[in-house]
Enzyme design. Structure first.
Site, PDB file in Angstrom:
ATOM      1  N   ASN A  98       0.862  -1.185   0.000  1.00  0.00           N
ATOM      2  CA  ASN A  98       0.000   0.000   0.000  1.00  0.00           C
ATOM      3  C   ASN A  98       0.895   1.232   0.000  1.00  0.00           C
ATOM      4  O   ASN A  98       1.490   1.563   1.016  1.00  0.00           O
ATOM      5  CB  ASN A  98      -0.895  -0.030   1.256  1.00  0.00           C
ATOM      6  CG  ASN A  98      -1.729   1.223   1.390  1.00  0.00           C
ATOM      7  OD1 ASN A  98      -1.852   1.996   0.452  1.00  0.00           O
ATOM      8  ND2 ASN A  98      -2.321   1.409   2.568  1.00  0.00           N
ATOM      9  N   TRP A  99       0.979   1.866  -1.158  1.00  0.00           N
ATOM     10  CA  TRP A  99       1.887   3.015  -1.284  1.00  0.00           C
ATOM     11  C   TRP A  99       1.299   4.282  -0.674  1.00  0.00           C
ATOM     12  O   TRP A  99       1.999   5.295  -0.590  1.00  0.00           O
ATOM     13  CB  TRP A  99       2.217   3.264  -2.764  1.00  0.00           C
ATOM     14  CG  TRP A  99       2.933   2.139  -3.452  1.00  0.00           C
ATOM     15  CD1 TRP A  99       3.288   0.923  -2.908  1.00  0.00           C
ATOM     16  CD2 TRP A  99       3.387   2.109  -4.808  1.00  0.00           C
ATOM     17  NE1 TRP A  99       3.917   0.146  -3.848  1.00  0.00           N
ATOM     18  CE2 TRP A  99       3.994   0.851  -5.026  1.00  0.00           C
ATOM     19  CE3 TRP A  99       3.330   3.012  -5.880  1.00  0.00           C
ATOM     20  CZ2 TRP A  99       4.545   0.487  -6.255  1.00  0.00           C
ATOM     21  CZ3 TRP A  99       3.873   2.652  -7.096  1.00  0.00           C
ATOM     22  CH2 TRP A  99       4.482   1.401  -7.283  1.00  0.00           C
ATOM     23  N   LYS A 100       0.060   4.249  -0.314  1.00  0.00           N
ATOM     24  CA  LYS A 100      -0.625   5.419   0.273  1.00  0.00           C
ATOM     25  C   LYS A 100      -0.427   6.638  -0.646  1.00  0.00           C
ATOM     26  O   LYS A 100      -0.383   6.485  -1.861  1.00  0.00           O
ATOM     27  CB  LYS A 100      -0.135   5.675   1.697  1.00  0.00           C
ATOM     28  CG  LYS A 100      -0.163   4.414   2.558  1.00  0.00           C
ATOM     29  CD  LYS A 100       0.036   4.684   4.007  1.00  0.00           C
ATOM     30  CE  LYS A 100       0.142   3.354   4.753  1.00  0.00           C
ATOM     31  NZ  LYS A 100       0.110   3.511   6.190  1.00  0.00           N
ATOM     32  N   HIS A 114      -9.418   0.684   5.007  1.00  0.00           N
ATOM     33  CA  HIS A 114      -8.132   0.969   5.656  1.00  0.00           C
ATOM     34  C   HIS A 114      -8.365   1.935   6.826  1.00  0.00           C
ATOM     35  O   HIS A 114      -9.194   2.838   6.739  1.00  0.00           O
ATOM     36  CB  HIS A 114      -7.162   1.574   4.637  1.00  0.00           C
ATOM     37  CG  HIS A 114      -5.761   1.615   5.156  1.00  0.00           C
ATOM     38  ND1 HIS A 114      -5.327   2.600   6.013  1.00  0.00           N
ATOM     39  CD2 HIS A 114      -4.719   0.766   4.989  1.00  0.00           C
ATOM     40  CE1 HIS A 114      -4.065   2.368   6.332  1.00  0.00           C
ATOM     41  NE2 HIS A 114      -3.665   1.260   5.726  1.00  0.00           N
ATOM     42  N   GLU A 167      -6.802   4.404   7.830  1.00  0.00           N
ATOM     43  CA  GLU A 167      -6.633   5.836   7.530  1.00  0.00           C
ATOM     44  C   GLU A 167      -7.881   6.392   6.849  1.00  0.00           C
ATOM     45  O   GLU A 167      -8.226   7.563   7.044  1.00  0.00           O
ATOM     46  CB  GLU A 167      -5.372   6.041   6.673  1.00  0.00           C
ATOM     47  CG  GLU A 167      -4.113   5.843   7.516  1.00  0.00           C
ATOM     48  CD  GLU A 167      -2.908   5.339   6.758  1.00  0.00           C
ATOM     49  OE1 GLU A 167      -2.876   5.395   5.515  1.00  0.00           O
ATOM     50  OE2 GLU A 167      -1.963   4.852   7.432  1.00  0.00           O
ATOM     51  N   GLU A 219      -5.287  -5.449  10.534  1.00  0.00           N
ATOM     52  CA  GLU A 219      -4.313  -4.371  10.732  1.00  0.00           C
ATOM     53  C   GLU A 219      -4.612  -3.659  12.051  1.00  0.00           C
ATOM     54  O   GLU A 219      -5.413  -2.710  12.074  1.00  0.00           O
ATOM     55  CB  GLU A 219      -4.420  -3.361   9.588  1.00  0.00           C
ATOM     56  CG  GLU A 219      -4.118  -3.956   8.231  1.00  0.00           C
ATOM     57  CD  GLU A 219      -3.516  -2.908   7.306  1.00  0.00           C
ATOM     58  OE1 GLU A 219      -2.393  -3.113   6.858  1.00  0.00           O
ATOM     59  OE2 GLU A 219      -4.163  -1.882   7.072  1.00  0.00           O
ATOM     60  N   GLY A 221       2.256   2.050  10.751  1.00  0.00           N
ATOM     61  CA  GLY A 221       3.158   3.190  10.609  1.00  0.00           C
ATOM     62  C   GLY A 221       3.827   3.609  11.913  1.00  0.00           C
ATOM     63  O   GLY A 221       4.421   4.680  11.991  1.00  0.00           O
ATOM     64  N   SER A 271       3.418  -2.314  10.352  1.00  0.00           N
ATOM     65  CA  SER A 271       4.883  -2.274  10.522  1.00  0.00           C
ATOM     66  C   SER A 271       5.549  -3.599  10.191  1.00  0.00           C
ATOM     67  O   SER A 271       6.517  -4.006  10.841  1.00  0.00           O
ATOM     68  CB  SER A 271       5.250  -1.804  11.938  1.00  0.00           C
ATOM     69  OG  SER A 271       4.746  -0.506  12.157  1.00  0.00           O
TER      70      SER A 271
END
Ligand code: PEP
Length: 255
Positions: free
Chosen positions: A10-12, A98, A100, A170, A176, A216
């Site tokens: 996931n490159w965000k 996700h 976020e 997650e 992160g 992570s």
């Protein structure tokens, strides 16, 4: 049992166009040397999806995912992308739920349920993220929390639709942050998730469902996470931004 192993990156909201092209090229060329047992999924930012999807067409085990989609097919939703649009680009996957998206864009379980339906109705496969925040883990109520996420966003699906879902556990406190769930914590939750699917659907679906760990994950901890029987791979954020690290994580699953 035919459970697909997978590592998704996931490159965000990272990388400009040239950097994204370079990262995808490096991953694709390194992936060509692998056995193909692990499905590699790249989730670049939306503007690069079409280009990167075109780059992967020769490799059956490298797929592309969008990081989000809207629940409506089209209309006056400025800035959004629909599942129909993703399908028209022949994308394989979309990530939904996700943490976020939940935190910064207010996406709650009911909205996510509509997004999941929209994606599956368009023929996309869904990587559905679930996981508890720190206070819930500290109160040891994480199982009930995650169960509610599945019940409210996924369990309206039929068996055939649920077969199109990959789960990603997650824990929010591990995303992160450099803190990783221990292999035992990951296995325990993955086992719990698989049994929720077993109870709601069928043994076959539960046994075949790919359940990824995210939070992570890096080349040093990947092998110890992946050796658990219910951990079928990883959803990787930070470490997916460097091809070497990402491929090392893929290798940790292949070995
Ligand atoms: C993620 O964003 O899904 C994720 C797992 O990020 P990181 O690997 O950076 O914790």
């Amino acid at each position: 049992m035919s459970r697909q192993l997978m590592v998704a990156g996931n490159w965000k909201m990272n990388k400009n166009l040239i950097e994204a092209f370079t990262l995808a090229s490096e991953v694709i060329s390194k992936a060509k040397k692998l056995s193909g047992a692990v499905e590699i999924v790249l989730a670049p930012p939306t503007p690069y999806l079409h280009t990167i999807n075109s780059m992967t067409k020769d490799l059956s085990y490298v797929k592309v995912a969008a990081q989000n989609c809207h629940f409506e097919q089209n209309g006056a939703f400025t800035g959004e992308v629909s599942a129909e649009m993703l399908n028209s680009m022949q994308l394989a996957y979309v990530i939904i739920g996700h943490s976020e998206r939940r935190k910064f864009f207010g996406e709650h379980n009911n909205i996510l349920s509509r997004k999941v339906s929209a994606a599956i109705n368009e023929g996309l496969k869904v990587i559905f993220c679930c996981g508890e925040p720190l206070d819930i883990r500290e109160a040891n109520t994480q199982q009930g929390f995650v169960q509610k996420q599945l019940e409210e966003s996924l369990f309206h699906l039929s068996v055939e639709q649920m077969e199109k879902v990959v789960l990603a556990y997650e824990p929010v406190w591990a995303i992160g942050t450099g803190k990783t769930a221990t292999p035992a914590q990951a296995q325990s939750m993955h086992y719990f998730l698989r049994n929720l699917i077993r109870a709601k659907y069928t043994d076959k679906l539960a046994d075949n469902c790919t359940i990824l760990y995210g939070g992570s994950c890096n080349p040093s901890n990947a092998a110890s996470l992946f050796e658990n029987v219910d951990v079928d791979g990883g959803l990787v954020g930070g470490a997916s931004l460097q091809s070497d690290k990402f491929i090392q994580i893929v290798n940790a699953l292949s070995n």
